[in-house]
Every structure is written in C-alpha cells, then in structure tokens.
Design a protein around this motif. Structure first.
Motif, PDB file in Angstrom:
ATOM      1  N   LEU A 109       0.830  -1.206   0.000  1.00 44.15           N
ATOM      2  CA  LEU A 109       0.000   0.000   0.000  1.00 44.15           C
ATOM      3  C   LEU A 109       0.866   1.258   0.000  1.00 44.15           C
ATOM      4  O   LEU A 109       0.581   2.228  -0.707  1.00 44.15           O
ATOM      5  N   LEU A 110       1.916   1.237   0.795  1.00 43.38           N
ATOM      6  CA  LEU A 110       2.805   2.396   0.843  1.00 43.38           C
ATOM      7  C   LEU A 110       3.534   2.568  -0.490  1.00 43.38           C
ATOM      8  O   LEU A 110       3.701   3.691  -0.969  1.00 43.38           O
ATOM      9  N   ASP A 111       3.947   1.459  -1.099  1.00 42.17           N
ATOM     10  CA  ASP A 111       4.579   1.542  -2.425  1.00 42.17           C
ATOM     11  C   ASP A 111       3.627   2.169  -3.435  1.00 42.17           C
ATOM     12  O   ASP A 111       4.035   2.992  -4.262  1.00 42.17           O
ATOM     13  N   LEU A 112       2.345   1.787  -3.367  1.00 42.31           N
ATOM     14  CA  LEU A 112       1.353   2.373  -4.269  1.00 42.31           C
ATOM     15  C   LEU A 112       1.152   3.861  -3.989  1.00 42.31           C
ATOM     16  O   LEU A 112       0.987   4.653  -4.916  1.00 42.31           O
ATOM     17  N   ALA A 113       1.151   4.224  -2.717  1.00 49.05           N
ATOM     18  CA  ALA A 113       0.983   5.636  -2.355  1.00 49.05           C
ATOM     19  C   ALA A 113       2.108   6.474  -2.954  1.00 49.05           C
ATOM     20  O   ALA A 113       1.880   7.609  -3.384  1.00 49.05           O
ATOM     21  N   GLU A 114       3.298   5.909  -3.000  1.00 48.97           N
ATOM     22  CA  GLU A 114       4.427   6.627  -3.603  1.00 48.97           C
ATOM     23  C   GLU A 114       4.204   6.874  -5.094  1.00 48.97           C
ATOM     24  O   GLU A 114       4.664   7.869  -5.639  1.00 48.97           O
ATOM     25  N   LEU A 115       3.506   5.962  -5.750  1.00 48.46           N
ATOM     26  CA  LEU A 115       3.294   6.057  -7.199  1.00 48.46           C
ATOM     27  C   LEU A 115       2.126   6.957  -7.584  1.00 48.46           C
ATOM     28  O   LEU A 115       2.008   7.341  -8.753  1.00 48.46           O
ATOM     29  N   LEU A 116       1.279   7.277  -6.624  1.00 48.01           N
ATOM     30  CA  LEU A 116       0.104   8.096  -6.935  1.00 48.01           C
ATOM     31  C   LEU A 116       0.514   9.491  -7.388  1.00 48.01           C
ATOM     32  O   LEU A 116       1.385  10.117  -6.803  1.00 48.01           O
ATOM     33  N   GLU A 117      -0.132   9.937  -8.443  1.00 49.07           N
ATOM     34  CA  GLU A 117       0.108  11.306  -8.895  1.00 49.07           C
ATOM     35  C   GLU A 117      -0.784  12.283  -8.151  1.00 49.07           C
ATOM     36  O   GLU A 117      -0.469  13.450  -8.032  1.00 49.07           O
ATOM     37  N   GLU A 118      -1.911  11.778  -7.654  1.00 50.17           N
ATOM     38  CA  GLU A 118      -2.825  12.582  -6.857  1.00 50.17           C
ATOM     39  C   GLU A 118      -3.236  11.758  -5.643  1.00 50.17           C
ATOM     40  O   GLU A 118      -3.228  10.525  -5.689  1.00 50.17           O
ATOM     41  N   PRO A 119      -3.625  12.429  -4.567  1.00 49.35           N
ATOM     42  CA  PRO A 119      -4.082  11.680  -3.394  1.00 49.35           C
ATOM     43  C   PRO A 119      -5.290  10.803  -3.715  1.00 49.35           C
ATOM     44  O   PRO A 119      -6.056  11.099  -4.636  1.00 49.35           O
ATOM     45  N   LEU A 120      -5.452   9.751  -2.949  1.00 47.97           N
ATOM     46  CA  LEU A 120      -6.602   8.866  -3.104  1.00 47.97           C
ATOM     47  C   LEU A 120      -7.880   9.661  -2.816  1.00 47.97           C
ATOM     48  O   LEU A 120      -7.920  10.443  -1.868  1.00 47.97           O
ATOM     49  N   PRO A 121      -8.926   9.513  -3.630  1.00 44.49           N
ATOM     50  CA  PRO A 121     -10.169  10.258  -3.389  1.00 44.49           C
ATOM     51  C   PRO A 121     -10.739   9.983  -1.994  1.00 44.49           C
ATOM     52  O   PRO A 121     -10.620   8.877  -1.463  1.00 44.49           O
ATOM     53  N   GLU A 122     -11.331  11.003  -1.431  1.00 40.63           N
ATOM     54  CA  GLU A 122     -11.856  10.945  -0.066  1.00 40.63           C
ATOM     55  C   GLU A 122     -12.848   9.799   0.136  1.00 40.63           C
ATOM     56  O   GLU A 122     -12.860   9.160   1.186  1.00 40.63           O
TER      57      GLU A 122
END
Length: 134
Positions: A109-122
């Motif tokens: 999950l943290l690896d994916l968070a690093e790859l996000l270009e925008e924050p995860l939708p609320e």
C-alpha cells in the motif's frame, strides 16, 4: 479481528513451551501488522511519502519475515517431540503466514501511495478507514 486472534492464541499455561513461544511471536507479528496499518493508511492521501516512513515500513517488514522463520522453526522443533499437536502447529503456521502477508500488504500500500500522482479520493479513504482501523 486482531483481538479474536489474540484471544484464541493466548495461553494461561504457566509452563513455557515451544508452542507458547511461537504463539507469543505470532501475537507480536499481529501487533506489528496493526501498528503498521495505522501508520500507512493516513499516507494514502499524500502525494509524497517520507523516506523515514518508507525505511520504518521496510524494517518492520524484515522483522516480521524473521519472526515468521523463527516461528516455523519453533513449530518444527515442537513437532519433533510432540506429534499429537500437529493440527495446532499447522494452524499456527498458517495464521503466521497470514500475519506476515498483512505486513507485506501494508508495504505494498505504501509503495502504491508513492506512485500516486494525486491523493486517493476521499470516498475511498473513508471506506478504508471505516473498515480497517479498530
């Protein structure tokens, strides 16, 4: 859910045994997994994940991998002396693997968070926090 596992595998037995030691290490793995999940989830909303958090997650991942190996070793040693407890040992081996996977998934999950270009939708964050953090 973590409390259910703790209750199931907690022992009031005063005599130390390999299976008790393995169970205690399993409970430690569950605590590490829960702690890690609580640390990772808030960072799914961020674009930048701190290098300190990444390092901490990797350290916890390595320690749970080591704990898993230690538990398996303890259970195999126990089975060498007491084959009657084979079902208990096999169940414990299975749930230990699941606890280790929990930590792996937190790392993912943290690896994916690093790859996000925008924050995860609320709306997704609300669902995640409502269903995971107890």
């Amino acid at each position: 859910m973590l409390e259910v596992f703790k209750a199931l595998f907690s022992s009031n037995d005063a005599r130390p045994s390999l299976i008790t030691e393995a169970t205690n290490q399993f409970l430690e793995m569950l605590d590490l997994g829960h702690e890690l999940l609580e640390k990772v989830i808030p960072h799914l909303m961020e674009k930048d994940v701190s290098s300190e958090l990444i390092a901490e997650v990797r350290t916890i991942d390595k320690s749970t991998n080591k704990l898993e190996r230690e538990v398996r070793k303890l259970l195999v040693e126990h089975l060498a002396f007491d084959k009657q407890e084979a079902p208990t040992c096999l169940i414990l081996m299975s749930v230990v693997k699941d606890a280790e996977r929990l930590v792996d998934e937190c790392r993912n999950l943290l690896d994916l968070a690093e790859l996000l270009e925008e924050p995860l939708p609320e709306k997704y964050m609300k669902s995640i926090t409502e269903n995971t953090i107890a």
